[in-house]
Enzyme design. Structure first.
Site, mmCIF file in Angstrom:
data_model
loop_
_atom_site.group_PDB
_atom_site.id
_atom_site.type_symbol
_atom_site.label_atom_id
_atom_site.label_comp_id
_atom_site.label_asym_id
_atom_site.label_seq_id
_atom_site.Cartn_x
_atom_site.Cartn_y
_atom_site.Cartn_z
ATOM 1 C CG LEU A 43 -41.141 -52.976 -18.869
ATOM 2 C CD1 LEU A 43 -39.965 -52.057 -19.160
ATOM 3 C CD2 LEU A 43 -42.452 -52.228 -19.028
ATOM 4 C CG ASP A 44 -45.956 -56.539 -22.946
ATOM 5 O OD1 ASP A 44 -45.861 -57.540 -22.217
ATOM 6 O OD2 ASP A 44 -47.017 -55.903 -23.108
ATOM 7 N N PRO A 45 -41.942 -56.960 -24.896
ATOM 8 C CG PRO A 45 -41.430 -58.910 -26.085
ATOM 9 C CD PRO A 45 -42.420 -58.339 -25.108
#
Length: 307
Positions: A43-45
């Site tokens: 998951l992206d930040p």
């Protein structure tokens, strides 16, 4: 040592690696060897939501999450676009004009089913051994070919121009930032993601997610046993002598009355138990009027018990 899966509700701003490191610190007992841990789908930040983190022996089965379908809720702004396709990047385009809800609904129909999608330049995809995002940050040209992904369903959750909010049910490998970009482009607009939340992985519901605060308060109660993580595989239970042979890597010929599932004319992956103890996984194969269990992965805890 703890083994199983934690469905972390990943906080905003954390990388997936930071989340894994936090679980390692939480579940490594004083005086014990550092626990193994990994995640089943980056998951992206910017994104929050379901990040399955595998602990101990469960790390051997990360592909169950990596290859699984996923569900997301995404909000994106049609009035502009950035180089990263989300609100953390530099603005590269502003879009005049407006569209209505009917136009958005019409555009969505073209993005369901099997589609071709170009992943974002700012992604973890490797190009000639280099991460695409690292190349993009250095100003290098990033050329990523389109790839097929499947969008099972898109639901328009809310619309108030310029913001669109969708729920997306999709296959592995689908980039939601690319989907927002492409929907915006189809409308002649931008498509910059402003909020992204993963709701589900492999059908595991939102209710399975736990926060950092819950984990810190009751870490042991938040771990899903490995046998449940492998729930899609039917189970085979062996008697003690067969269990000993299985963990030594030997093939096991099963009797017709053993209760084992029928692999038909092919082969069938299964969980293998001795009583309540998960020994590992195997492959059932049929032929010549018999069913044979071939060991695939054997868990160290099972080997310690039987060897």
């Amino acid at each position: 040592m703890t083994s199983g899966v934690v469905f972390l509700d990943k906080p905003y701003g954390w990388t997936s690696r930071q989340a894994v490191n936090a679980m390692i610190r939480l579940y490594t007992q004083p005086g014990e060897k550092r626990i193994k841990a990994g995640h089943a789908g980056t998951l992206d930040p910017l994104a929050t939501g379901m990040l399955p983190i595998l602990l101990g022996e469960a790390t051997r089965y990360a592909e169950m999450g990596l290859s699984a379908d996923k569900s997301y809720r995404v909000s994106f702004d049609l009035s502009y676009q950035t180089d990263t396709l989300d609100c953390e990047g530099e603005v590269v385009a502003r879009c005049d004009g407006a569209v209505d809800q009917a136009a958005v609904q019409t555009a969505l129909a073209a993005f369901t089913g099997l589609i071709e999608q170009v992943p974002p330049a700012y992604s973890a995809i490797r190009i000639d051994g280099k991460r695409a995002h690292a190349m993009a940050r250095k100003g290098e040209a990033v050329h990523i070919p389109a790839r097929p992904v499947t969008v099972h369903a898109i639901t328009l959750v809310a619309f108030e121009f310029p913001l669109v909010t969708l729920q997306v049910d999709c296959s592995k490998g689908t980039y939601i930032r690319s989907l927002a970009r492409d929907i915006g482009a189809a409308l002649g607009m931008g498509g910059c993601v402003t909020a992204l939340r993963r709701l589900s992985t492999g059908g595991w519901p939102e209710a399975m997610m736990v926060t950092l605060e819950q984990l810190q308060a009751q870490p042991d109660s938040c771990v899903l046993p490995l046998a449940q993580w492998l729930r899609e595989m039917p189970g085979v239970t062996l008697e003690q002598d067969m269990a000993s042979r299985f963990v030594q890597g030997q093939r096991i010929q099963l009797q017709a009355a053993s209760g084992a599932p029928d692999p038909g004319d092919g082969q069938l992956p299964v969980r293998v138990f001795a009583g309540e103890l998960l020994l590992g996984t195997g492959m059932l194969k049929s032929g010549h009027h018999r069913t044979v269990l071939h060991p695939s992965r054997i868990l160290p805890t099972a080997q310690q018990r039987y060897i």
